[in-house]
Design an enzyme around this catalytic site. Sequence first.
Site, PDB file in Angstrom:
ATOM      1  N   ASP A  13       0.810  -1.425   0.013  1.00 22.63           N
ATOM      2  CA  ASP A  13      -0.182  -0.134   0.090  1.00 22.63           C
ATOM      3  C   ASP A  13       0.816   1.334  -0.047  1.00 22.63           C
ATOM      4  OD1 ASP A  13      -2.073   1.459  -0.112  1.00 22.63           O
ATOM      5  OD2 ASP A  13      -2.873   0.921   2.122  1.00 22.63           O
ATOM      6  N   GLY A  14       0.464   2.374  -0.650  1.00 21.03           N
ATOM      7  CA  GLY A  14       1.128   3.782  -0.428  1.00 21.03           C
ATOM      8  C   GLY A  14       1.644   3.983  -1.801  1.00 21.03           C
ATOM      9  N   GLY A  44       0.467   5.445  -4.528  1.00 18.36           N
ATOM     10  CA  GLY A  44      -0.124   6.642  -4.978  1.00 18.36           C
ATOM     11  C   GLY A  44       0.222   7.701  -4.005  1.00 18.36           C
ATOM     12  N   ARG A  45       0.389   7.631  -2.838  1.00 16.28           N
ATOM     13  CA  ARG A  45       1.013   8.664  -2.033  1.00 16.28           C
ATOM     14  C   ARG A  45       2.366   8.885  -2.279  1.00 16.28           C
ATOM     15  NH1 ARG A  45      -1.633   5.952   3.011  1.00 16.28           N
ATOM     16  NH2 ARG A  45      -1.799   4.536   1.533  1.00 16.28           N
ATOM     17  N   HIS A  78       3.235   2.989  -8.874  1.00 19.66           N
ATOM     18  CA  HIS A  78       3.145   1.396  -9.149  1.00 19.66           C
ATOM     19  C   HIS A  78       4.477   0.968  -9.780  1.00 19.66           C
ATOM     20  CE1 HIS A  78      -0.971   1.824  -7.638  1.00 19.66           C
ATOM     21  NE2 HIS A  78      -1.458   2.497  -8.762  1.00 19.66           N
ATOM     22  N   THR A 116     -10.508  -7.420  -5.934  1.00 13.78           N
ATOM     23  CA  THR A 116     -11.541  -7.427  -6.716  1.00 13.78           C
ATOM     24  C   THR A 116     -12.441  -5.874  -6.552  1.00 13.78           C
ATOM     25  OG1 THR A 116     -12.812  -8.299  -4.698  1.00 13.78           O
ATOM     26  CG2 THR A 116     -12.439  -9.722  -6.644  1.00 13.78           C
ATOM     27  N   ASN A 130     -10.363  -3.061  -6.484  1.00 12.69           N
ATOM     28  CA  ASN A 130      -9.660  -2.129  -7.508  1.00 12.69           C
ATOM     29  C   ASN A 130     -10.188  -1.772  -9.018  1.00 12.69           C
ATOM     30  OD1 ASN A 130      -6.657  -3.359  -6.041  1.00 12.69           O
ATOM     31  ND2 ASN A 130      -7.653  -1.636  -5.387  1.00 12.69           N
TER      32      ASN A 130
HETATM   33  C1  FPP Z   1      -1.602  -0.059  -3.830  1.00  8.83           C
HETATM   34  O1  FPP Z   1      -1.335   1.384  -3.562  1.00  8.83           O
HETATM   35  C2  FPP Z   1      -1.115  -0.850  -4.979  1.00  8.83           C
HETATM   36  C3  FPP Z   1      -1.597  -1.435  -5.759  1.00  8.83           C
HETATM   37  C4  FPP Z   1      -3.078  -1.232  -5.994  1.00  8.83           C
HETATM   38  C5  FPP Z   1      -0.945  -2.173  -6.897  1.00  8.83           C
HETATM   39  C6  FPP Z   1       0.110  -2.742  -6.352  1.00  8.83           C
HETATM   40  C7  FPP Z   1       0.873  -3.400  -7.522  1.00  8.83           C
HETATM   41  C8  FPP Z   1       2.254  -3.592  -7.832  1.00  8.83           C
HETATM   42  C9  FPP Z   1       3.328  -2.935  -6.917  1.00  8.83           C
HETATM   43  C10 FPP Z   1       2.889  -4.232  -9.132  1.00  8.83           C
HETATM   44  C11 FPP Z   1       2.845  -5.572  -8.851  1.00  8.83           C
HETATM   45  C12 FPP Z   1       3.208  -6.284 -10.218  1.00  8.83           C
HETATM   46  C13 FPP Z   1       3.184  -7.534 -10.481  1.00  8.83           C
HETATM   47  C14 FPP Z   1       3.611  -8.143 -11.746  1.00  8.83           C
HETATM   48  C15 FPP Z   1       3.026  -8.558  -9.321  1.00  8.83           C
HETATM   49  P1  FPP Z   1      -2.277   2.535  -3.670  1.00  8.83           P
HETATM   50  O2  FPP Z   1      -2.525   2.652  -5.197  1.00  8.83           O
HETATM   51  O3  FPP Z   1      -3.570   2.327  -3.140  1.00  8.83           O
HETATM   52  O4  FPP Z   1      -1.569   3.668  -3.144  1.00  8.83           O
HETATM   53  P2  FPP Z   1      -2.424   4.773  -1.987  1.00  8.83           P
HETATM   54  O5  FPP Z   1      -3.149   4.107  -1.159  1.00  8.83           O
HETATM   55  O6  FPP Z   1      -1.108   5.685  -1.704  1.00  8.83           O
HETATM   56  O7  FPP Z   1      -3.239   5.424  -3.240  1.00  8.83           O
END
Ligand code: FPP
Length: 249
Positions: free
Chosen positions: A29-30, A32-33, A46, A75, A77
């Site tokens: 997690d994190g 985006g931030r 990502h 599911t 996302n």
């Molecule tokens: C959550 O951060 C992250 C995800 C939903 C995607 C994670 C995927 C990867 C790191 C790629 C993995 C690749 C393979 C091939 C296995 P967020 O977007 O929720 O962050 P935020 O909470 O700061 O918005």
Amino acid sequence: MTSKQTIFQDLPTDLDRYRLPKHVAVIMDGNGRWAKSRGLPRIMGHRRGVDTLKDLLRCCKDWGIPALTAYAFSTENWGRPLEEVDFLMTLFERVLRRELDEMIQENVQIKFVGDLSSLPSSLRTEIERSMALTQDNQGTRFTVATNYGGRQEIVQACQKIAHQVQQGLVQPDEIDEALFARHLYTAHVSDPDLLIRTSGEMRISNFLLWQLAYAEFYITQTLWPDFDRAEFHRALCAYQKRDRRFGKV
Ligand code: FPP
């Protein structure tokens, strides 16, 4: 590879190699931030998150942790902006194509779990190829939860068992925890001993609801793209200080 990763090649001496978790699960997690705090688009988080995951996988190999499971796409996302969902699907596909040879070389066995039927067909093709070409590998068991939801997994296990009961293959009294677990997506791997969640959120977010029954939780404020070997080391130290009682005294 950064110098930090090279320094930590071997298991740090303050960790007991006989009390390492056999299976680590991560909620990444994190992203985006992390990107936002640098004035970058979310997708850059990502992209960086993939590098973090890759290094964690290698670290599990270096330090003798046999299984790693990562929550790549839930599911829920699908509710993100279309461009972000499209980016993630393309990213998964590109990463698989790019990393497959190295995973084969490093003896990784990769498995995708979740409802894979609704993923784009080009991604499904890469997933099937990577699983087929690594299925006999005996190294790290790397499970990627994609379009995964814990409740949905439990419902599909119930449906499969119900069909078997209907056909007379299983008697209702024969349904026990072991039989049920064999119908989950994760039948190939033991339950996680340690769950790591980055970015400080204190939620399970529909991840491995059955399998995490006795896992130790480690939550760090660090955002996923910054979760490096030093952080993993801290998580393992914390794990080794826990008194795992499995409900006993
Ligand atoms: C959550 O951060 C992250 C995800 C939903 C995607 C994670 C995927 C990867 C790191 C790629 C993995 C690749 C393979 C091939 C296995 P967020 O977007 O929720 O962050 P935020 O909470 O700061 O918005």
